[in-house]
Each structure stands twice: as C-alpha cells, then as structure tokens.
Design a protein around this motif. Structure first.
Motif, PDB file in Angstrom:
ATOM      1  N   SER A 489      27.943  38.169  59.049  1.00 13.79           N
ATOM      2  CA  SER A 489      28.838  37.316  58.283  1.00 13.79           C
ATOM      3  C   SER A 489      29.877  36.698  59.189  1.00 13.79           C
ATOM      4  CB  SER A 489      29.542  38.133  57.188  1.00 13.79           C
ATOM      5  OG  SER A 489      30.514  37.361  56.509  1.00 13.79           O
ATOM      6  N   ASP A 490      30.380  35.535  58.757  1.00 18.87           N
ATOM      7  CA  ASP A 490      31.564  34.970  59.380  1.00 18.87           C
ATOM      8  C   ASP A 490      32.780  35.751  58.892  1.00 18.87           C
ATOM      9  OD1 ASP A 490      30.079  33.011  60.682  1.00 18.87           O
ATOM     10  OD2 ASP A 490      30.238  31.624  58.998  1.00 18.87           O
ATOM     11  N   LEU A 491      33.918  35.571  59.556  1.00 16.37           N
ATOM     12  CA  LEU A 491      35.147  36.272  59.186  1.00 16.37           C
ATOM     13  C   LEU A 491      36.068  35.339  58.411  1.00 16.37           C
ATOM     14  CD1 LEU A 491      37.121  38.656  59.342  1.00 16.37           C
ATOM     15  CD2 LEU A 491      37.906  37.752  61.549  1.00 16.37           C
ATOM     16  N   PRO A 492      36.353  35.639  57.141  1.00 21.82           N
ATOM     17  CA  PRO A 492      37.300  34.813  56.384  1.00 21.82           C
ATOM     18  C   PRO A 492      38.689  34.860  57.014  1.00 21.82           C
ATOM     19  CG  PRO A 492      36.047  36.262  54.917  1.00 21.82           C
ATOM     20  CD  PRO A 492      35.778  36.722  56.315  1.00 21.82           C
ATOM     21  N   ALA A 493      39.420  33.787  56.853  1.00 18.83           N
ATOM     22  CA  ALA A 493      40.780  33.722  57.387  1.00 18.83           C
ATOM     23  C   ALA A 493      41.774  34.317  56.398  1.00 18.83           C
ATOM     24  CB  ALA A 493      41.152  32.271  57.697  1.00 18.83           C
ATOM     25  N   ALA A 494      42.905  34.768  56.924  1.00 20.79           N
ATOM     26  CA  ALA A 494      43.966  35.299  56.072  1.00 20.79           C
ATOM     27  C   ALA A 494      44.666  34.161  55.340  1.00 20.79           C
ATOM     28  CB  ALA A 494      44.972  36.073  56.924  1.00 20.79           C
ATOM     29  N   ILE A 495      45.370  34.517  54.264  1.00 22.03           N
ATOM     30  CA  ILE A 495      46.204  33.561  53.541  1.00 22.03           C
ATOM     31  C   ILE A 495      47.659  34.014  53.661  1.00 22.03           C
ATOM     32  CG2 ILE A 495      44.366  32.913  51.946  1.00 22.03           C
ATOM     33  CD1 ILE A 495      45.638  34.764  49.864  1.00 22.03           C
ATOM     34  N   LEU A 496      48.584  33.227  53.131  1.00 22.99           N
ATOM     35  CA  LEU A 496      49.981  33.614  53.158  1.00 22.99           C
ATOM     36  C   LEU A 496      50.172  34.947  52.440  1.00 22.99           C
ATOM     37  CD1 LEU A 496      51.733  30.194  52.404  1.00 22.99           C
ATOM     38  CD2 LEU A 496      51.545  31.352  54.618  1.00 22.99           C
ATOM     39  N   ALA A 497      51.088  35.750  52.924  1.00 21.61           N
ATOM     40  CA  ALA A 497      51.326  37.059  52.324  1.00 21.61           C
ATOM     41  C   ALA A 497      51.706  36.911  50.860  1.00 21.61           C
ATOM     42  CB  ALA A 497      52.436  37.784  53.084  1.00 21.61           C
ATOM     43  N   PRO A 498      50.981  37.578  49.951  1.00 19.13           N
ATOM     44  CA  PRO A 498      51.308  37.483  48.524  1.00 19.13           C
ATOM     45  C   PRO A 498      52.655  38.126  48.205  1.00 19.13           C
ATOM     46  CG  PRO A 498      49.097  38.386  48.883  1.00 19.13           C
ATOM     47  CD  PRO A 498      49.802  38.398  50.196  1.00 19.13           C
ATOM     48  N   VAL A 499      53.106  37.926  46.983  1.00 19.63           N
ATOM     49  CA  VAL A 499      54.371  38.495  46.533  1.00 19.63           C
ATOM     50  C   VAL A 499      54.354  40.015  46.670  1.00 19.63           C
ATOM     51  CG1 VAL A 499      55.879  38.825  44.527  1.00 19.63           C
ATOM     52  CG2 VAL A 499      54.836  36.588  44.958  1.00 19.63           C
ATOM     53  N   SER A 500      53.212  40.645  46.334  1.00 16.83           N
ATOM     54  CA  SER A 500      53.134  42.102  46.390  1.00 16.83           C
ATOM     55  C   SER A 500      53.354  42.633  47.799  1.00 16.83           C
ATOM     56  CB  SER A 500      51.780  42.585  45.870  1.00 16.83           C
ATOM     57  OG  SER A 500      50.723  42.084  46.668  1.00 16.83           O
ATOM     58  N   ALA A 501      52.887  41.889  48.800  1.00 15.26           N
ATOM     59  CA  ALA A 501      53.044  42.336  50.182  1.00 15.26           C
ATOM     60  C   ALA A 501      54.487  42.207  50.651  1.00 15.26           C
ATOM     61  CB  ALA A 501      52.127  41.526  51.094  1.00 15.26           C
ATOM     62  N   GLN A 502      55.229  41.266  50.081  1.00 11.56           N
ATOM     63  CA  GLN A 502      56.600  41.024  50.527  1.00 11.56           C
ATOM     64  C   GLN A 502      57.635  41.737  49.667  1.00 11.56           C
ATOM     65  OE1 GLN A 502      57.356  36.827  51.892  1.00 11.56           O
ATOM     66  NE2 GLN A 502      55.441  36.405  50.820  1.00 11.56           N
ATOM     67  N   TYR A 503      57.419  41.726  48.351  1.00 10.44           N
ATOM     68  CA  TYR A 503      58.458  42.225  47.447  1.00 10.44           C
ATOM     69  C   TYR A 503      57.921  43.229  46.429  1.00 10.44           C
ATOM     70  CZ  TYR A 503      60.339  37.807  49.185  1.00 10.44           C
ATOM     71  OH  TYR A 503      60.741  36.773  49.989  1.00 10.44           O
ATOM     72  N   GLY A 504      56.708  43.754  46.647  1.00  6.79           N
ATOM     73  CA  GLY A 504      56.083  44.613  45.650  1.00  6.79           C
ATOM     74  C   GLY A 504      56.906  45.833  45.295  1.00  6.79           C
ATOM     75  N   ARG A 505      57.489  46.491  46.283  1.00 13.10           N
ATOM     76  CA  ARG A 505      58.279  47.698  46.018  1.00 13.10           C
ATOM     77  C   ARG A 505      59.543  47.362  45.243  1.00 13.10           C
ATOM     78  NH1 ARG A 505      57.741  50.928  51.846  1.00 13.10           N
ATOM     79  NH2 ARG A 505      55.482  51.237  51.726  1.00 13.10           N
ATOM     80  N   PHE A 506      60.155  46.224  45.547  1.00 15.37           N
ATOM     81  CA  PHE A 506      61.356  45.826  44.822  1.00 15.37           C
ATOM     82  C   PHE A 506      61.019  45.529  43.368  1.00 15.37           C
ATOM     83  CE2 PHE A 506      63.906  42.312  43.131  1.00 15.37           C
ATOM     84  CZ  PHE A 506      65.176  42.889  43.166  1.00 15.37           C
ATOM     85  N   VAL A 507      59.925  44.816  43.124  1.00  8.55           N
ATOM     86  CA  VAL A 507      59.523  44.488  41.751  1.00  8.55           C
ATOM     87  C   VAL A 507      59.257  45.762  40.959  1.00  8.55           C
ATOM     88  CG1 VAL A 507      57.727  43.400  40.345  1.00  8.55           C
ATOM     89  CG2 VAL A 507      58.607  42.225  42.375  1.00  8.55           C
ATOM     90  N   LEU A 508      58.536  46.712  41.560  1.00  8.32           N
ATOM     91  CA  LEU A 508      58.230  47.957  40.862  1.00  8.32           C
ATOM     92  C   LEU A 508      59.504  48.743  40.578  1.00  8.32           C
ATOM     93  CD1 LEU A 508      56.133  50.070  39.876  1.00  8.32           C
ATOM     94  CD2 LEU A 508      56.221  51.048  42.175  1.00  8.32           C
ATOM     95  N   THR A 509      60.370  48.878  41.582  1.00  9.24           N
ATOM     96  CA  THR A 509      61.600  49.643  41.397  1.00  9.24           C
ATOM     97  C   THR A 509      62.476  49.023  40.316  1.00  9.24           C
ATOM     98  OG1 THR A 509      61.554  50.330  43.714  1.00  9.24           O
ATOM     99  CG2 THR A 509      63.652  50.532  42.552  1.00  9.24           C
ATOM    100  N   ALA A 510      62.637  47.712  40.355  1.00 13.30           N
ATOM    101  CA  ALA A 510      63.461  47.030  39.357  1.00 13.30           C
ATOM    102  C   ALA A 510      62.897  47.234  37.952  1.00 13.30           C
ATOM    103  CB  ALA A 510      63.562  45.544  39.683  1.00 13.30           C
ATOM    104  N   THR A 511      61.579  47.139  37.816  1.00 16.15           N
ATOM    105  CA  THR A 511      60.942  47.322  36.506  1.00 16.15           C
ATOM    106  C   THR A 511      61.173  48.730  35.981  1.00 16.15           C
ATOM    107  OG1 THR A 511      59.224  45.698  37.050  1.00 16.15           O
ATOM    108  CG2 THR A 511      58.752  47.233  35.255  1.00 16.15           C
ATOM    109  N   LEU A 512      60.980  49.722  36.820  1.00 18.01           N
ATOM    110  CA  LEU A 512      61.143  51.104  36.383  1.00 18.01           C
ATOM    111  C   LEU A 512      62.596  51.416  36.049  1.00 18.01           C
ATOM    112  CD1 LEU A 512      58.750  52.999  38.848  1.00 18.01           C
ATOM    113  CD2 LEU A 512      58.298  52.250  36.509  1.00 18.01           C
ATOM    114  N   VAL A 513      63.528  50.904  36.830  1.00 15.42           N
ATOM    115  CA  VAL A 513      64.949  51.157  36.568  1.00 15.42           C
ATOM    116  C   VAL A 513      65.362  50.529  35.243  1.00 15.42           C
ATOM    117  CG1 VAL A 513      67.294  50.627  37.334  1.00 15.42           C
ATOM    118  CG2 VAL A 513      65.605  51.469  38.969  1.00 15.42           C
ATOM    119  N   ILE A 514      64.936  49.294  34.996  1.00 13.58           N
ATOM    120  CA  ILE A 514      65.278  48.618  33.734  1.00 13.58           C
ATOM    121  C   ILE A 514      64.700  49.374  32.544  1.00 13.58           C
ATOM    122  CG2 ILE A 514      64.871  46.530  32.374  1.00 13.58           C
ATOM    123  CD1 ILE A 514      65.004  44.961  35.032  1.00 13.58           C
ATOM    124  N   CYS A 515      63.433  49.776  32.665  1.00  8.71           N
ATOM    125  CA  CYS A 515      62.803  50.514  31.570  1.00  8.71           C
ATOM    126  C   CYS A 515      63.468  51.882  31.365  1.00  8.71           C
ATOM    127  CB  CYS A 515      61.314  50.698  31.842  1.00  8.71           C
ATOM    128  SG  CYS A 515      60.358  49.176  31.726  1.00  8.71           S
TER     129      CYS A 515
END
Length: 530
Positions: A489-515
């Motif tokens: 196979s050929d090797l697919p290229a990467a894409i820009l880092a998704p939100v989860s890769a950059q801010y995933g822990r913050f999103v999860l923490t904020a959600t759990l704290v609010i709940c």
C-alpha cells in the motif's frame, strides 16, 4: 415498560444479582467484533433501574454499599463476557499455565469490576428521582472508566465508548471528544431509555430518549460530512509492504526453528504482487525467537532481502550490554530499523509493558514466584520499560510515533513529547489469543487512535489484523485474521491535528466538572428519598 422497571428496581437477593450479571454481559455485545450498539441500552437501562431500587436501604451508607455491589456484579458480567478470550493465552503453553486459566478468565474481570462498582456508588451518592439521574449515572461511569484507563498502569480495554467507535460515521465524533468523550455520549444515550419505564408523564418518559436519538443522528450527520468522498493524499516515494506470517504462538516459535522462521519471513516478504517494489517492509512484534541484533547471519539475510533501495522495520527483542558483575543485560521489547547492509539504523523500546505478560509487577513478584509462575514471555526477569517515549527515525518516512502491542489502546498516550509525528506505527503479536474477539478489539482501538490524532496508522500483526488506516479511520487495505500474506500500500498523509488531539482533555474535564456541579445542586434540591 413501567411494570418491568418496577420489578427490576424491587428485585432483591439472587434475582438482583442475576439481573446485574446478565445486564453487564449483554453490554459486551456492543464491543467488537459484534458492534451491536442497542445492546448497550439493554445493558445500562436495567442498571439504572437497579440503582433506583436502592432507595429502600435504611441508610445512605447502606444504599452506597448496595450500589457498589450492583456495579461490581454488572462489571463482572461485562468483563467476563468481553474478555473471556484472554484464557486462550493460558493454553499456548498449557503444561505450565492451563491450571491458572480461571484466574485470567475470572480473576481479572473480578478486579476490573471494582471500577464500575465505584462509578455506580458515585452515581448513587448524587442520585435524584428525575431524568437527570441519567446524567449522574453517566458521570459516575465515565469517571470510573477514566480511572480504569490510568490506575495501576491502566487497562482501558473495551471502554463503553468503543460502542460508538466502530462505525465510520459515528466514530468521527472522537475527533472532537476522544475515547472518553465517546464513553460519556455512549453511556448517556444508552441509559436514557431507562426513563421510559419510570417517568410519571409522557414528557418525562420520552424527553431523554428523544435527546439521545437526536444526538445519535447528529453524530451520523457530522461523520458523513467530515469523511471526505475520496482518498487522502499519499506520501511520495513511499511504498509499504506489511508481512503477516500467521505463525502460531506455540512450540514452533522457539530458537530451534530460527532458520525455518527466517525462511518463512523472507519467502513471504519477497513475493512480487503489483510490480512496484516496496521502500519499507514491516514485520510484526517480537518476530524472532532469538536476539536479532546479535545474529549477523540473520541480519545479512535481511540485508539481502531489502537491498539498497528499501528498509525493514521489525519488532525484535533486544538486550543491553550487561553491567559489570552481571551475566545478562536488560531486555527490551523493541522495534528496529535495518538497511540493506544488515545494519540497525535506529530502535524504539516499548514504554508501556503488559503486566504479567511481559513483566511481573514488583508487588506481586514474590507471590507469583512462590506458586511457580512467571511472565508469559521467555525473557529472564521479563522486559524492562523504556524511560521515555521517543520518535522513531526511519529514513524515507515522516516522523514515526511507534507503538508495540497494546500501547496503541491508550488514548492521548501514543505520541512522543515534542513535535507532532506524521504517522502511527503499531506492531503486535495477537497469536496468543487465536481466532477470538481479542484481535478484533485490539485492531478497533488502534484504528480509533489514528482518528483521534489525525494520523495514518501502519499496523503489522503476526496473525492479523494487519492494516493501513487513514487519518479518518478508514481502512485503506487490510489482511484478515488468521491468514498468511503481504499487504502492499501507499502511505496516506496526515491531516491537521483534530480538536481531540489538541483540546480533548480540556473538553472532557470541563464536561465532567459541569455535570458534577449540576448533579450536586440537583441532589441538594431533591424531594424524594430515592
């Protein structure tokens, strides 16, 4: 539905235990390779009703104990049904390990079940008699799943979020919230149907399930819009060849058969398929029953295979030079890069080792050896973990985030510190588990890492599933479980880092704290002893 909810909530004794165990076991059907998401609703709905029934306890402490016991029973059923295949590893060397099979099949689930026990108790601590208890229940189980993925080195296998992490469109939401965000959504949507049997009005009965269905539809729409119509771009001048030898993990895999094993690898890898010679050949984890870096003859054979225009990337155990006064050095589970001269250009040492499989935790060491056991791998003293997760340098490839075996199941931990790599490499050997759900579950989790990080995945497995996965989680090419062959196979290229890769822990923490804050506030205003 209301009658059924009442009967479940009022169940006591062996009936309550039976319902909890069966409900947990049903939930395992939502995991790979089955992927029946409604099974999670059939699993978590009675769990909510069982927690409703704890209101008859004479004290809050008693109610929490009941909730924890219900959670433990539910978790035990869930983990036995989802991880029974671990018993296959005890039969590879049955003369030494078969007697311990029950400890693997039932002992590990019994230990893991304490995490949902904590989650159920936490939910019961903040329980309310309205639909909000669905969120409270989701909060408790999500926190307990996060703990399961981190405490005692972590074991996030068959996280409930994987119920949404298999379908191509549904799994795209992981690019925003990651695996634990998927867990929150999966538990919330699946348990929302509990209120159908407990709501006092039509509005109370159907609002939560309606929100769950709308959320599920929104995930489908988001996924459909996010996945591009065509393939992603590929890396120039890179042609991959993944070798899957399908070598059984039995007596055939021993040093006495080293020459036969090498002939098999070389024969499979040299087959001509589409006329395009590979630039990089990838072999699976621990491919050799000997130390490759100390075997000049085997290195020379590899050099002859790859020639001047290619490289081999392979899993291989390696040993450091022994320190003064020591007879043997430290052993590492490694990935090594070899060129046409048979020289090892670079190496990656595994960081996250498998407890009891690759090493015996010090806390258990004396006990394990007292009963005559050792780790599964035949390495004196077991493997040593690498101190840091480093980028693997492979000439001709972009920077590589290397993972060995189950290192790929840990969300947010597959990339090294520093600049973001451009691909994830996973070499593994799932031959220990035969033709069971285990290898399918392993592949599904590695595939989700590619999506979370926005990076292509190269995965070479001894018995399968070997695959190339693009940054959207699409399987570009694969070899099925239990087959021998190569995958070009050929090797697919990467894409820009998704939100989860950059801010995933913050999103999860904020959600759990609010709940959590909302659950505390609603619990203080509750009007029922439930």
């Amino acid at each position: 539905m209301m009658v059924l909810a009442d009967r479940v909530a009022l169940a006591r004794g062996w009936r309550r235990a039976f319902i909890a165990l069966v409900a947990g076991a049903i939930g395992a059907l939502a995991m790979p390779p089955f992927g029946v998401f409604p099974a999670l609703a059939l699993s978590l709905t009675p769990a909510v009703w069982l927690l409703d029934g704890t209101w008859k306890s004479p004290s809050r402490a008693g109610a929490l104990k009941e909730a924890a016991f219900i959670g433990w029973l539910w978790g035990f059923g869930y983990f036995v049904a989802g991880l029974w295949w671990l018993g296959a590893a005890f039969l590879v060397e049955a003369d030494q390990f078969a007697w311990a099979l029950p400890f693997g099949v039932f002992g590990l689930p019994a230990g893991l079940a304490f995490f949902p026990a904590f989650g159920f108790a936490l939910a019961r601590l903040l329980w309310t008699p309205d639909s909000w208890r669905v969120i409270t229940f989701t909060l408790g189980l999500t926190i307990s799943e996060w703990l399961r993925g981190h405490v005692f080195t972590g074991f996030p296998w068959n996280n409930p979020g994987m119920a949404l992490g298999q379908n191509l469109w549904l799994m795209q939401t992981a690019s925003l919230v990651g695996l634990y965000g998927l867990t929150f959504l999966a538990v919330a949507m699946a348990s929302a149907f509990a209120v159908i049997g407990t709501g006092k009005t039509a509005r109370e009965r159907w609002t939560a399930p309606a929100f769950a269905l709308v959320a599920l539809a929104a995930m489908v729409v988001f996924g459909a819009l996010r996945v591009p119509d065509g393939p992603v771009a590929t890396i120039d001048k890179v042609r991959l060849r993944l070798m899957q030898p399908n070598l059984p993990q039995d007596a055939k895999f021993n040093p006495a058969n080293r020459e036969a094993i090498m002939r098999r690898y070389l024969s499979i890898s040299s087959a001509d398929h589409d006329g395009r010679p590979p630039t990089h050949i990838v072999w699976p984890e621990s491919a050799f029953p000997f130390l490759l870096h100390r075997d000049p003859a085997s290195l020379a054979q590899i050099g002859a295979l790859v020639g001047r225009n290619a490289l081999l990337i392979t899993g291989a155990a390696r040993m450091d030079q022994p320190l003064p006064g020591e007879q043997v050095g430290k052993f590492f589970n490694a990935i090594q890069v070899i060129d046409g001269r048979g020289s090892i250009l670079s190496s990656y040492d595994k960081v996250h080792l498998v407890p009891f499989g690759e090493y015996v935790p010090k806390f258990f060491d004396a006990l394990i050896r007292a009963v005559g056991l050792r780790q599964f791998v035949h390495i004196p003293g077991g493997f040593e973990p690498s101190a840091t997760r480093a980028t693997l340098t492979v000439p001709g490839l972009p920077a590589v985030a290397a993972t060995i075996c189950y290192e790929a199941i840990f969300p947010g931990e597959v990339l090294p510190e520093g600049p973001r790599p451009d691909l994830i490499l996973n070499v593994t050997n799932d031959a220990w588990f035969g033709q069971t759900p285990g290898p399918y579950q392993h592949f599904a989790q590695a595939r989700l890492r590619a999506l979370e990080e926005g990076l292509p995945l190269i995965r070479a497995a001894n018995t399968g599933i070997s695959a190339i996965v693009d940054p959207y989680g699409r399987v570009v090419a694969s070899l099925p479980l239990g087959t021998e062959g190569v995958l070009d196979s050929d090797l697919p290229a990467a894409i820009l880092a998704p939100v989860s890769a950059q801010y995933g822990r913050f999103v999860l923490t904020a959600t759990l704290v609010i709940c959590l804050m909302a659950s505390i506030a609603r619990h203080r205003r509750r009007v029922s002893p439930i």
